[in-house]
Design an enzyme around this catalytic site. Structure first.
Site, PDB file in Angstrom:
ATOM      1  N   GLN A   5      34.918  34.704  41.909  1.00  0.00           N
ATOM      2  CA  GLN A   5      36.092  33.852  42.041  1.00  0.00           C
ATOM      3  C   GLN A   5      36.940  34.162  43.279  1.00  0.00           C
ATOM      4  OE1 GLN A   5      39.011  33.553  38.615  1.00  0.00           O
ATOM      5  NE2 GLN A   5      37.679  31.794  38.376  1.00  0.00           N
ATOM      6  N   PHE A   6      37.122  35.424  43.549  1.00  0.00           N
ATOM      7  CA  PHE A   6      37.847  35.855  44.753  1.00  0.00           C
ATOM      8  C   PHE A   6      37.130  37.083  45.308  1.00  0.00           C
ATOM      9  CE2 PHE A   6      41.263  33.398  42.881  1.00  0.00           C
ATOM     10  CZ  PHE A   6      41.948  32.897  43.963  1.00  0.00           C
TER      11      PHE A   6
ATOM     12  N   LEU B  89      33.690  36.759  31.401  1.00  0.00           N
ATOM     13  CA  LEU B  89      34.358  37.231  32.622  1.00  0.00           C
ATOM     14  C   LEU B  89      33.932  38.662  32.917  1.00  0.00           C
ATOM     15  CD1 LEU B  89      38.203  36.869  33.231  1.00  0.00           C
ATOM     16  CD2 LEU B  89      36.589  38.113  34.633  1.00  0.00           C
TER      17      LEU B  89
ATOM     18  N   GLU C   3      31.856  40.476  36.286  1.00  0.00           N
ATOM     19  CA  GLU C   3      31.104  40.182  37.507  1.00  0.00           C
ATOM     20  C   GLU C   3      29.760  40.897  37.556  1.00  0.00           C
ATOM     21  OE1 GLU C   3      34.316  40.757  37.349  1.00  0.00           O
ATOM     22  OE2 GLU C   3      35.141  38.834  37.984  1.00  0.00           O
TER      23      GLU C   3
ATOM     24  N   HIS D 287      43.528  39.088  46.254  1.00  0.00           N
ATOM     25  CA  HIS D 287      43.089  37.706  46.423  1.00  0.00           C
ATOM     26  C   HIS D 287      42.858  37.347  47.890  1.00  0.00           C
ATOM     27  CE1 HIS D 287      44.659  37.500  42.332  1.00  0.00           C
ATOM     28  NE2 HIS D 287      44.013  36.374  42.174  1.00  0.00           N
TER      29      HIS D 287
ATOM     30  N   GLU E 122      32.513  32.559  36.339  1.00  0.00           N
ATOM     31  CA  GLU E 122      33.674  32.334  35.483  1.00  0.00           C
ATOM     32  C   GLU E 122      34.387  31.065  35.941  1.00  0.00           C
ATOM     33  OE1 GLU E 122      35.058  33.730  32.891  1.00  0.00           O
ATOM     34  OE2 GLU E 122      37.159  33.168  32.995  1.00  0.00           O
TER      35      GLU E 122
ATOM     36  N   PRO F 218      33.428  44.667  41.095  1.00  0.00           N
ATOM     37  CA  PRO F 218      32.718  45.213  39.924  1.00  0.00           C
ATOM     38  C   PRO F 218      31.206  44.964  39.975  1.00  0.00           C
ATOM     39  CG  PRO F 218      34.675  44.024  39.224  1.00  0.00           C
ATOM     40  CD  PRO F 218      34.498  43.745  40.692  1.00  0.00           C
TER      41      PRO F 218
END
Lengths: 331, 392
Positions: A88-89, A64, A66, A135, A35, A95
């Protein structure tokens, strides 16, 4: 050896970007997906400019999702591509855990070697950047507890480049943990100079009083602690693991035997963490060489705290020095 | 006049490729709510008699395979078998609709489709026997391992089809799922990725009415599972899953469409599992005999034989030949399963990584030492026996 021409100032983020670019230039099978990896270049800009150079197919902005991203990467790898996935993080990778654990880690084994999956999963991980919840997780223990995955985490700019190139070239799946608070750390480095391969720990500082065994985001903290310890008359070695799986028992044991005292430092929670594994391994192998129990300095066993409180959670210099002091100093 | 009428016209979003309408025409996407049928209709005359006889033969052999595998579970020679008895039309069609370069992504119930791809019947059952995870090399017949987690193979099919398309190779991937699998997140992510990537992939949902014991009404509130395609922007098709010709026809159309660059299709085949979920399940706890009997009357083999005979496409000789082939397969399966499987315990460490880690090498050495010690114990025991015998 680094040449003058090759040496220049680079951040870890730039080194990772260069590794991806060079890997894509070297091998047309290398495809990026995730993403925001395309036009935006990733939220940390690690894929900056790659869609422009290699096109939207090789640097693919995905929906988007995962599990969908990693599941799609599995199919791509089954057809001979070398996908590099960006999660991304840290906490956004969860997921995809079923795809990771049930398929990425096991496909080679399930198919008796028929289908290896050369997938690199890049996971920006860890705290210290003031991120709000979900995050800042240190998720390495989930990955190290999953046979079939390699788990790699650079702590230096040179390793960011070298280990990522090696991960992409690996025929096995690699969880590539990027310490996001080191993204902006800089070094004078020749990125093209070879680094130690995956699976070898590197002694970043020699010392005779005790060894700090660490990796990723905790390496600079340990080096700082070692510097501060000089004032107290302690001479601390600092060992950077670089790779959690495979684990470099040989180097770890060699250093621990010669020093006799060890502290494992990481910012993930301690219970059931990588530090527990290291302490157990060291104790099993080096018991008669130890002058004190192996101690751990880790994050607390709590969900990662809100950013205004994270400095209480993260293992810092003082907590490391406290542990060193506890090693029953007699000599 | 309501407040809404005063709402200013929204600006046209720049990210819409065509602001004059939706991104795909919903009409061709919507499922025809009556499932496609061929058997018993004039349509049957359009099909090649050889294809029809081949489908019939495969149904008969497949039924026997299911029966024999179920018997093997009762004998303890298979750990578990999720039978596809009653669903053979779907299994047979999935296997015959794909070309040699296409890929099949089966679920755990789709052993029969795997065998239909040319995988050895015993090799297709090693997972369920418990002697190995996957008994065949997926690359040879382009057949992925039987997938036990639900719907997780669907995104793999998408990724593989996408990769093939990127390479300009006319390969189609077919993912097989059950009705329960359509509730999983991976199913939805796979459909969405497939549509967005325009991947040459076909999703075949075998709706057999139950996810183990949970009926479809508790699984989905959609008018049909095929309707789920619409929201993702791909066609959804309904087919009588017990009509082998219809399933073959609908899948073939979807495969052709995918190969021609038309993108993915979701096919829902309405079928029924005549047996329990597996041999470990008691289906009488959640469904009534009348329902099962009603479906027995709609058995895919019965339908096929009756309609082909009526059309003069099948004679006693062909029926006998198929039965003979089925019995020969059953005999082969019995013989194969009679032999104890051979293992190399040290193979446990061989395929975890391309190169074993130092830790795995240590553990392999440990197991090797244990095996050597066991063997030595066995020899010592043998020698002792021998000595006793000599002394007596």
């Amino acid at each position: 050896m680094a040449t003058e021409q090759g040496t220049r100032t680079s951040s870890m983020a730039q080194a990772l970007n260069a590794a991806l670019r060079d890997a894509m230039r070297a091998d047309s099978a290398v495809h990026l997906l995730g993403e925001d990896v395309g036009a935006l270049g990733g939220v940390f800009r690690i894929t900056d400019g790659l869609a422009a150079e290699f096109g939207a197919d090789r640097c693919l902005d995905t929906p988007l999702a995962e599990a969908g991203i990693l599941g799609t990467a599995i199919g791509m790898a089954m057809y001979g591509l070398r996908p590099v996935v960006e999660m991304q993080f840290d906490a956004f990778a969860y997921p995809a855990m079923e795809q990771l654990v049930s398929h990425v880690a096991k496909m080679r084994n399930r198919t008796a070697g028929g289908l290896g999956l050369p997938i690199t999963v890049r996971v920006p991980y860890g705290g210290g950047i003031g991120g709000v919840e979900h995050h800042s997780d240190s998720s390495e223990a989930y990955y190290t507890a999953t046979p079939g995955l390699h788990v790699v985490t650079p702590a230096t700019v040179a390793d960011a480049y070298g280990l990522l190139r090696a991960s992409i070239a690996s025929d096995d799946p690699v969880i590539f943990l990027e310490p996001k608070r080191l993204y902006w750390s800089k070094d004078e480095v020749d990125l093209s100079a070879p680094t130690e391969p995956i699976g070898r720990a590197v002694l970043r500082r020699t010392g005779r009083s005790a060894v700090l065994i660490t990796y990723g985001p905790s390496l600079p903290v340990c080096l700082e602690a070692a510097k501060a310890a000089e004032a107290e008359g302690w001479d601390l070695a600092v060992l950077d693991l670089r790779s959690l799986v495979p684990f470099d028992d040989a180097t770890v044991c060699e250093v621990v035997r010669s020093v006799g005292r060890a502290v494992v430092v990481h910012e993930a929670s301690g219970f059931g963490g990588v530090g527990a594994e290291i302490a157990a391994r060291v104790t099993e192998r080096c018991f008669h060489h130890l002058a004190a129990p192996v101690l751990r300095v880790t994050g607390f066993d709590i969900p990662y705290p809100p950013p205004m409180l994270e400095h209480h959670y993260l293992p810092g210099v003082d907590r490391i020095l406290d542990a060193v002091a506890k090693l029953q100093w007699e000599d | 006049m309501t407040v809404l009428d005063h709402r200013p016209t929204a600006p046209v979003p720049s990210w819409l490729p065509d602001a004059t309408g939706p991104r795909s025409d919903p009409a061709p996407l919507l499922p025809d709510t009556s499932p496609v049928r061929v058997l018993g209709t004039p349509e049957l005359a359009k099909y090649d008699p050889e294809l029809l006889r081949d489908l019939y033969r495969r149904l008969v052999v497949g039924r026997r395979y299911n029966q024999q595998a179920t018997t093997l579970t009762k004998q303890g020679r298979l750990a578990v078998y999720p039978s596809s008895t009653g669903q053979e039309a779907c299994e047979v069609a999935a296997a015959t609709v794909l070309g040699a370069d296409d890929w099949l992504f089966p679920s755990y119930r789709d052993t029969l489709a795997v065998v239909g791809r040319g995988v050895d019947p015993l090799a297709a059952l090693t997972l369920l026997r418990g002697s190995a995870h996957t008994g065949y090399d997926p690359r040879i017949t382009r057949t992925a391992p039987l997938c036990t987690p639900l719907a997780t193979q669907a995104p793999h099919a998408v990724g593989l089809a996408h990769a093939a398309r990127l390479r300009g190779e006319p390969v189609v991937a077919l993912a097989m799922l059950g009705d329960g699998g359509t509730s999983e997140g991976d199913f939805h992510e796979a459909l969405n990725f497939a549509a967005v990537l325009n991947a040459p992939v076909v999703f075949l949902v075998q709706n057999n009415g139950y996810a183990i014991s949970v009926p479809l009404t508790k699984q989905s509130a959609a008018p049909s599972l095929a309707h789920k395609a619409v929201g993702y922007g791909m066609p959804g098709r309904l087919v009588d899953g017990n009509d082998a010709v219809a399933v073959h026809a609908v899948l073939a159309e979807a495969v052709d469409r995918a190969r021609a660059g038309g993108g993915p299709t979701l096919v829902e085949a309405l079928t029924y599992r005549l047996e329990a979920h597996t041999n470990a399940d008691d289906a009488t706890r959640y469904r009534v005999p009348d329902e099962v009997e009603a479906w027995r009357a709609h058995d895919p083999l019965v339908l096929m034989e009756r309609h082909l005979r009526e059309a003069g496409l099948l004679d006693d000789e062909a029926v006998a030949r198929a039965a003979e082939e089925a019995e020969a397969l059953a005999a082969t399966m019995r013989a194969q399963f009679h032999a104890e499987p051979q293992f190399d315990p040290l193979s446990l460490f061989q395929h975890v990584y391309a190169e074993p880690t130092p830790q795995l090498r240590e553990q392999a050495a440990q197991l090797a030492a244990e095996l050597a010690a066991e063997q030595m114990d066995g020899q010592t025991a043998g020698q002792t026996d021998g000595q006793t015998g000599a002394g007596a």
